[in-house]
Design a protein around this motif. Structure first.
Motif, PDB file in Angstrom:
ATOM      1  N   VAL A   1      62.151 -18.797  26.828  1.00 52.40           N
ATOM      2  CA  VAL A   1      61.578 -19.408  25.639  1.00 52.40           C
ATOM      3  C   VAL A   1      60.125 -19.755  25.941  1.00 52.40           C
ATOM      4  CG1 VAL A   1      61.591 -21.442  24.134  1.00 52.40           C
ATOM      5  CG2 VAL A   1      63.744 -20.303  24.717  1.00 52.40           C
TER       6      VAL A   1
ATOM      7  N   LEU B   1      66.313 -28.266  22.605  1.00 52.46           N
ATOM      8  CA  LEU B   1      66.581 -27.232  23.608  1.00 52.46           C
ATOM      9  C   LEU B   1      67.418 -27.767  24.765  1.00 52.46           C
ATOM     10  CD1 LEU B   1      63.181 -25.322  23.941  1.00 52.46           C
ATOM     11  CD2 LEU B   1      65.395 -24.302  23.384  1.00 52.46           C
TER      12      LEU B   1
ATOM     13  N   TRP C   1      70.211 -25.144  25.975  1.00 50.73           N
ATOM     14  CA  TRP C   1      69.532 -24.006  26.608  1.00 50.73           C
ATOM     15  C   TRP C   1      69.525 -24.149  28.117  1.00 50.73           C
ATOM     16  CZ3 TRP C   1      68.179 -19.451  24.758  1.00 50.73           C
ATOM     17  CH2 TRP C   1      67.325 -18.638  25.501  1.00 50.73           C
TER      18      TRP C   1
ATOM     19  N   VAL D   1      62.088 -22.053  30.308  1.00 51.84           N
ATOM     20  CA  VAL D   1      61.286 -22.515  29.180  1.00 51.84           C
ATOM     21  C   VAL D   1      59.857 -22.683  29.666  1.00 51.84           C
ATOM     22  CG1 VAL D   1      60.888 -24.340  27.478  1.00 51.84           C
ATOM     23  CG2 VAL D   1      63.234 -23.708  28.107  1.00 51.84           C
TER      24      VAL D   1
ATOM     25  N   ALA E   1      61.755 -15.375  23.653  1.00 49.03           N
ATOM     26  CA  ALA E   1      61.906 -16.005  22.337  1.00 49.03           C
ATOM     27  C   ALA E   1      60.750 -16.967  22.127  1.00 49.03           C
ATOM     28  CB  ALA E   1      63.237 -16.743  22.240  1.00 49.03           C
TER      29      ALA E   1
ATOM     30  N   SER F   1      71.140 -21.536  20.183  1.00 46.95           N
ATOM     31  CA  SER F   1      71.214 -20.768  21.422  1.00 46.95           C
ATOM     32  C   SER F   1      72.272 -19.663  21.334  1.00 46.95           C
ATOM     33  CB  SER F   1      71.537 -21.698  22.598  1.00 46.95           C
ATOM     34  OG  SER F   1      71.699 -20.970  23.793  1.00 46.95           O
TER      35      SER F   1
ATOM     36  N   ASP G   1      59.976 -18.479  14.943  1.00 42.11           N
ATOM     37  CA  ASP G   1      61.194 -18.132  15.677  1.00 42.11           C
ATOM     38  C   ASP G   1      61.303 -16.614  15.703  1.00 42.11           C
ATOM     39  OD1 ASP G   1      63.620 -17.867  16.903  1.00 42.11           O
ATOM     40  OD2 ASP G   1      64.803 -18.809  15.321  1.00 42.11           O
TER      41      ASP G   1
ATOM     42  N   ALA H   1      61.939 -13.307  18.570  1.00 44.47           N
ATOM     43  CA  ALA H   1      62.229 -12.861  19.935  1.00 44.47           C
ATOM     44  C   ALA H   1      61.802 -11.404  20.092  1.00 44.47           C
ATOM     45  CB  ALA H   1      63.720 -13.004  20.236  1.00 44.47           C
TER      46      ALA H   1
END
Length: 373
Positions: free
Chosen positions: A6, A23, A27, A31, A76, A89, A136, A138
């Motif tokens: 992320v 998150l 997650w 990150v 993402a 997620s 958002d 990916a």
């Protein structure tokens, strides 16, 4: 999800803490928070993530810094002002179960608003219909590397996502829309926000220069009001010569613009005043920024800036990063050579790992001097 990272560009807004909390509850992958402030002031919220720096060059450059550091198959991208539902997620994992022809999968964006939202609220709500918005989105890292990532000539969060999607599809990849979603609250903004966003007309000029006059169709971007704004400005200019007909045309065009903005809104005194004042200014701002962008981006070609080819840079100490003091073991005599800190910052911004060969007894002094983390 070990195959997805992320990446969150940020300018240090307080809402980042809410996203990181969302998150944290769901997650487990990497990150990367890319701090895009020119000079960071104040610490970012605590959390299990890696902080990168992009030097205030805009969200396109910040995202490039993030994905180039990531080593996973998918990256993402999230904006720092969105909120995640509890199943985001798992929904992302399902969305990314696609064949090898798919380079990107977009999440849906939901904007909470009342029955009669303000002009700014309606502008934010436009994200719900935006194609390939990186609030958002990916992407496969392979596809990003192939096209050079985001075009860093886009200095703001506007059109850089449409340009990237267009270039990726031109390389033969497919893009899809997934089932996951994020919530994008309407941020509080000041009186002049609708005037400031007219800077995006310069970005439209870049897209036209790079992709041709049909760029809106190619990039799936709806048409704007630039032609009407141009007519309003021209009538105002002619009216200055004393033409009453031109003055009447300007007044009619401006009144129609005000009506279109006021009618669907809450019609409170403050909102009506805002619409009246900014509707007078917006056409001039829009035309000015479009003209500025057309000149600035004349002759521009499609972006393609690949991954840095250098795996890492290993610096010697004496005469390279700090002044050479023979057999120096005294931290008090450690002095950086000119531009050493700037050089290291540029390498890190480009995603190139940096290391310095330093004696253990001088490590603290050199690190403090050069701004090491």
């Amino acid at each position: 999800m070990t195959q997805t990272s992320v990446v969150i560009p940020t300018v240090g807004r307080a809402c980042l803490a809410d996203l990181l909390a969302d998150l944290a509850g769901q997650w487990t992958g990497p990150v990367y928070v890319v701090d895009d402030r020119p000079e960071p002031h104040g610490a970012l919220p605590a959390g299990d993530y890696q902080v990168l720096r992009s030097g205030g060059r805009g969200p396109a450059a910040a995202r490039n810094v993030g994905w180039r550091v990531a080593k996973t198959e998918w990256v993402a991208f999230l904006d720092d002002d969105v909120r995640l539902p509890a199943d985001w997620s798992s929904a992302l994992k399902n969305d990314l179960t696609v064949d090898d022809r798919v380079a990107g999968v977009q999440g849906r964006i939901k904007v909470p608003r009342g029955s009669r939202p303000t002009d700014w609220g309606r502008s934010t709500a436009g994200l719900e219909k935006a194609d390939w918005a990186t609030a958002d989105m990916a992407y496969r890292r392979t596809a990003l590397d192939q096209v050079g990532g985001f075009d860093e000539r886009f200095p703001r969060a506007y059109r850089e996502d449409a340009d990237l999607a267009l270039r990726i599809r031109q390389h033969g990849w497919e893009l899809r829309k997934g089932a996951r979603h994020v919530v994008h609250p309407v941020r509080e903004e000041d009186f002049w926000v609708s005037v400031r966003v007219q800077r995006g007309n310069a970005d439209d000029a870049l897209l036209r220069a790079v992709h041709g006059r049909h760029w809106r169709t190619l990039a799936q971007c709806p048409s704007g009001r630039l032609k009407w704004h141009l007519a309003t400005v021209l009538s105002a200019v002619v009216a200055l010569s004393g033409s009453k007909k031109a003055a009447a045309v300007w007044a009619l065009l401006t009144a129609d613009f005000v009506r279109r903005r006021v009618a669907p809104g809450p019609r409170t005194p403050d909102e009506v005043m805002r619409m009246v004042v900014t509707s007078v200014v917006i056409p001039f701002a829009a035309v000015w920024h479009r003209a500025r962008g057309t000149w600035q981006h004349r002759g521009s070609t499609p972006w393609h800036k690949g991954q840095p080819k250098v795996g890492a840079v290993l610096f010697d100490r004496d005469g390279t990063l700090i002044h050479d003091v023979p057999y120096n073991g005294d931290p008090e005599q450690v002095r950086a050579v000119p531009q050493a800190r700037q050089a290291i910052r540029k390498l890190r911004t480009a995603g190139v790992p940096v290391a310095e060969v330093v004696r253990p007894d001088l490590l603290t002094a050199v690190s403090r001097l050069l701004g090491d983390r």
